[in-house]
Design a protein around this motif. Structure first.
Motif, PDB file in Angstrom:
ATOM      1  N   PHE A  61      15.952 -20.171 -73.263  1.00 35.83           N
ATOM      2  CA  PHE A  61      15.219 -21.129 -74.079  1.00 35.83           C
ATOM      3  C   PHE A  61      14.021 -20.393 -74.647  1.00 35.83           C
ATOM      4  O   PHE A  61      13.305 -19.705 -73.904  1.00 35.83           O
ATOM      5  N   SER A  62      13.799 -20.510 -75.949  1.00 37.23           N
ATOM      6  CA  SER A  62      12.680 -19.808 -76.583  1.00 37.23           C
ATOM      7  C   SER A  62      12.041 -20.692 -77.641  1.00 37.23           C
ATOM      8  O   SER A  62      12.718 -21.465 -78.313  1.00 37.23           O
ATOM      9  N   LYS A  63      10.728 -20.518 -77.815  1.00 38.01           N
ATOM     10  CA  LYS A  63       9.970 -21.251 -78.824  1.00 38.01           C
ATOM     11  C   LYS A  63      10.036 -20.532 -80.174  1.00 38.01           C
ATOM     12  O   LYS A  63      10.369 -19.352 -80.249  1.00 38.01           O
ATOM     13  N   GLN A  64       9.673 -21.265 -81.226  1.00 35.52           N
ATOM     14  CA  GLN A  64       9.735 -20.737 -82.586  1.00 35.52           C
ATOM     15  C   GLN A  64       8.972 -19.418 -82.717  1.00 35.52           C
ATOM     16  O   GLN A  64       7.914 -19.241 -82.141  1.00 35.52           O
ATOM     17  N   TRP A  65       9.557 -18.502 -83.454  1.00 31.67           N
ATOM     18  CA  TRP A  65       9.079 -17.162 -83.784  1.00 31.67           C
ATOM     19  C   TRP A  65       9.088 -16.217 -82.587  1.00 31.67           C
ATOM     20  O   TRP A  65       8.531 -15.131 -82.656  1.00 31.67           O
ATOM     21  N   THR A  66       9.731 -16.635 -81.497  1.00 33.17           N
ATOM     22  CA  THR A  66       9.968 -15.699 -80.395  1.00 33.17           C
ATOM     23  C   THR A  66      11.037 -14.723 -80.838  1.00 33.17           C
ATOM     24  O   THR A  66      12.070 -15.123 -81.398  1.00 33.17           O
ATOM     25  N   LEU A  67      10.794 -13.449 -80.601  1.00 32.37           N
ATOM     26  CA  LEU A  67      11.778 -12.412 -80.902  1.00 32.37           C
ATOM     27  C   LEU A  67      12.143 -11.733 -79.588  1.00 32.37           C
ATOM     28  O   LEU A  67      11.266 -11.245 -78.874  1.00 32.37           O
ATOM     29  N   ARG A  68      13.425 -11.749 -79.273  1.00 28.70           N
ATOM     30  CA  ARG A  68      13.941 -11.085 -78.073  1.00 28.70           C
ATOM     31  C   ARG A  68      14.856  -9.958 -78.538  1.00 28.70           C
ATOM     32  O   ARG A  68      15.866 -10.196 -79.169  1.00 28.70           O
ATOM     33  N   GLY A  69      14.493  -8.730 -78.217  1.00 27.01           N
ATOM     34  CA  GLY A  69      15.360  -7.626 -78.610  1.00 27.01           C
ATOM     35  C   GLY A  69      14.547  -6.420 -79.013  1.00 27.01           C
ATOM     36  O   GLY A  69      13.331  -6.474 -79.028  1.00 27.01           O
ATOM     37  N   MET A  70      15.214  -5.411 -79.309  1.00 27.29           N
ATOM     38  CA  MET A  70      16.635  -5.145 -79.488  1.00 27.29           C
ATOM     39  C   MET A  70      17.152  -4.457 -78.228  1.00 27.29           C
ATOM     40  O   MET A  70      16.860  -3.294 -77.998  1.00 27.29           O
ATOM     41  N   HIS A  71      17.912  -5.147 -77.419  1.00 29.46           N
ATOM     42  CA  HIS A  71      18.300  -4.688 -76.084  1.00 29.46           C
ATOM     43  C   HIS A  71      19.714  -4.122 -76.034  1.00 29.46           C
ATOM     44  O   HIS A  71      20.592  -4.556 -76.760  1.00 29.46           O
ATOM     45  N   PHE A  72      19.903  -3.185 -75.100  1.00 33.79           N
ATOM     46  CA  PHE A  72      21.232  -2.704 -74.730  1.00 33.79           C
ATOM     47  C   PHE A  72      21.123  -2.013 -73.382  1.00 33.79           C
ATOM     48  O   PHE A  72      20.026  -1.724 -72.908  1.00 33.79           O
ATOM     49  N   GLN A  73      22.267  -1.803 -72.747  1.00 39.49           N
ATOM     50  CA  GLN A  73      22.317  -1.095 -71.468  1.00 39.49           C
ATOM     51  C   GLN A  73      23.008   0.239 -71.669  1.00 39.49           C
ATOM     52  O   GLN A  73      24.093   0.295 -72.238  1.00 39.49           O
ATOM     53  N   GLN A  74      22.375   1.289 -71.168  1.00 42.91           N
ATOM     54  CA  GLN A  74      22.928   2.631 -71.304  1.00 42.91           C
ATOM     55  C   GLN A  74      24.124   2.825 -70.373  1.00 42.91           C
ATOM     56  O   GLN A  74      25.082   3.494 -70.712  1.00 42.91           O
ATOM     57  N   TRP A 120      30.534 -11.962 -81.968  1.00 45.81           N
ATOM     58  CA  TRP A 120      31.049 -10.983 -81.008  1.00 45.81           C
ATOM     59  C   TRP A 120      30.314  -9.677 -81.269  1.00 45.81           C
ATOM     60  O   TRP A 120      30.378  -9.127 -82.372  1.00 45.81           O
ATOM     61  N   VAL A 121      29.587  -9.217 -80.244  1.00 41.86           N
ATOM     62  CA  VAL A 121      28.837  -7.966 -80.309  1.00 41.86           C
ATOM     63  C   VAL A 121      29.522  -6.990 -79.350  1.00 41.86           C
ATOM     64  O   VAL A 121      29.408  -7.130 -78.135  1.00 41.86           O
ATOM     65  N   PRO A 122      30.261  -6.020 -79.861  1.00 38.19           N
ATOM     66  CA  PRO A 122      30.981  -5.107 -78.970  1.00 38.19           C
ATOM     67  C   PRO A 122      30.020  -4.185 -78.224  1.00 38.19           C
ATOM     68  O   PRO A 122      28.863  -4.028 -78.623  1.00 38.19           O
ATOM     69  N   PRO A 123      30.486  -3.557 -77.141  1.00 40.15           N
ATOM     70  CA  PRO A 123      29.651  -2.587 -76.432  1.00 40.15           C
ATOM     71  C   PRO A 123      29.191  -1.479 -77.380  1.00 40.15           C
ATOM     72  O   PRO A 123      29.910  -1.097 -78.299  1.00 40.15           O
ATOM     73  N   GLY A 124      27.972  -1.002 -77.148  1.00 44.65           N
ATOM     74  CA  GLY A 124      27.456   0.099 -77.949  1.00 44.65           C
ATOM     75  C   GLY A 124      26.544  -0.327 -79.081  1.00 44.65           C
ATOM     76  O   GLY A 124      26.247   0.472 -79.965  1.00 44.65           O
ATOM     77  N   LEU A 125      26.085  -1.570 -79.066  1.00 42.02           N
ATOM     78  CA  LEU A 125      25.157  -2.052 -80.080  1.00 42.02           C
ATOM     79  C   LEU A 125      23.891  -2.586 -79.416  1.00 42.02           C
ATOM     80  O   LEU A 125      23.948  -3.134 -78.312  1.00 42.02           O
ATOM     81  N   ALA A 126      22.762  -2.425 -80.092  1.00 40.65           N
ATOM     82  CA  ALA A 126      21.531  -3.094 -79.684  1.00 40.65           C
ATOM     83  C   ALA A 126      21.578  -4.504 -80.269  1.00 40.65           C
ATOM     84  O   ALA A 126      22.096  -4.714 -81.359  1.00 40.65           O
ATOM     85  N   HIS A 127      21.023  -5.461 -79.537  1.00 42.44           N
ATOM     86  CA  HIS A 127      21.126  -6.864 -79.932  1.00 42.44           C
ATOM     87  C   HIS A 127      19.799  -7.580 -79.716  1.00 42.44           C
ATOM     88  O   HIS A 127      19.098  -7.317 -78.746  1.00 42.44           O
ATOM     89  N   GLY A 128      19.484  -8.491 -80.621  1.00 42.89           N
ATOM     90  CA  GLY A 128      18.299  -9.322 -80.471  1.00 42.89           C
ATOM     91  C   GLY A 128      18.347 -10.515 -81.392  1.00 42.89           C
ATOM     92  O   GLY A 128      19.242 -10.631 -82.232  1.00 42.89           O
ATOM     93  N   PHE A 129      17.364 -11.414 -81.222  1.00 38.93           N
ATOM     94  CA  PHE A 129      17.318 -12.586 -82.091  1.00 38.93           C
ATOM     95  C   PHE A 129      15.886 -13.084 -82.261  1.00 38.93           C
ATOM     96  O   PHE A 129      15.022 -12.847 -81.422  1.00 38.93           O
ATOM     97  N   LEU A 130      15.673 -13.778 -83.376  1.00 35.75           N
ATOM     98  CA  LEU A 130      14.410 -14.409 -83.724  1.00 35.75           C
ATOM     99  C   LEU A 130      14.654 -15.902 -83.827  1.00 35.75           C
ATOM    100  O   LEU A 130      15.563 -16.334 -84.547  1.00 35.75           O
ATOM    101  N   VAL A 131      13.839 -16.708 -83.143  1.00 40.59           N
ATOM    102  CA  VAL A 131      14.002 -18.161 -83.177  1.00 40.59           C
ATOM    103  C   VAL A 131      13.398 -18.716 -84.468  1.00 40.59           C
ATOM    104  O   VAL A 131      12.215 -18.525 -84.748  1.00 40.59           O
ATOM    105  N   LEU A 132      14.227 -19.403 -85.252  1.00 40.91           N
ATOM    106  CA  LEU A 132      13.818 -19.968 -86.534  1.00 40.91           C
ATOM    107  C   LEU A 132      13.357 -21.416 -86.422  1.00 40.91           C
ATOM    108  O   LEU A 132      12.500 -21.858 -87.193  1.00 40.91           O
ATOM    109  N   SER A 133      13.929 -22.154 -85.503  1.00 40.95           N
ATOM    110  CA  SER A 133      13.621 -23.575 -85.335  1.00 40.95           C
ATOM    111  C   SER A 133      12.428 -23.734 -84.381  1.00 40.95           C
ATOM    112  O   SER A 133      11.926 -22.753 -83.828  1.00 40.95           O
TER     113      SER A 133
END
Length: 191
Positions: A61-74, A120-133
């Motif tokens: 759960f995240s509030k507006q304009w929270t940015l989580r990322g860009m994460h990946f596991q080595q 679908w985000v396959p293995p080997g990518l960094a991923h994140g998101f920004l809350v718009l609402s």
């Protein structure tokens, strides 16, 4: 988007990043509301040509304009199937796979409770998101377990990647200390 595929219950579209797919489940609605199968392994395999085993579900759960990322596991590299069940986010991925035709590129898409889209985000990518609402609830299935010792964070604002985050003029994203200290493109490990 190109190369759409369909099954009886899913519509699948390619994105600008190799192997990253937008998945739209069929939604059945009437005056009472709506119903959808959010995941069915057989339908997913038929529509995408992928056979994946998910081992963990995560919910944030995240509030507006929270940015989580860009994460990946080595290590314990994860594939992710992500979706939003409340609100809306701008979801972004960066291709870290050296052999990929889209290595070093990024793509983004809006995911919302209203559009029911999944990514679908396959293995080997960094991923994140920004809350718009005003707030958002984000769900994702992963193909491997969370392994904090191998987690890496690519700087969300790395100038060589230049993700075009849809932030209003003058608004800075709300990031935690880990995301604020993300590494540059040159410093992160690649696959």
């Amino acid at each position: 988007m190109s190369n759409p595929a369909t099954s009886n219950k899913l519509k699948v579209e390619a994105t600008a990043i190799h192997d990253v797919l937008v998945i739209e489940p069929k939604v059945f609605g009437d005056e009472r509301g709506w119903f959808t199968e959010s995941f069915n392994a057989l339908d997913f395999a038929q529509a995408t040509g992928l056979s994946v085993d998910f081992v963990q579900d995560n919910h944030s759960f995240s509030k507006q304009w929270t940015l989580r990322g860009m994460h990946f596991q080595q290590e314990h590299v994860q594939g992710k199937l992500v979706r939003v069940i409340a609100g809306a986010v701008f979801d972004a991925v960066v291709d870290l796979r050296k052999t990929s035709p889209t290595f070093g590129k990024w793509a983004g898409i809006e995911l919302s409770a209203q559009n029911h889209r999944q990514l679908w985000v396959p293995p080997g990518l960094a991923h994140g998101f920004l809350v718009l609402s005003e707030a958002a609830e984000f769900l994702y299935k992963t193909t491997d377990y969370y392994h904090p010792q191998s987690e890496v964070c690519l700087a969300w604002n790395d100038s060589s990647i230049a993700i075009n985050w849809p932030l209003p003029s003058g608004v800075l994203p709300n990031v935690n200390a880990k995301d604020a200290a993300g590494l540059s493109w040159d410093a992160i490990p690649k696959f």
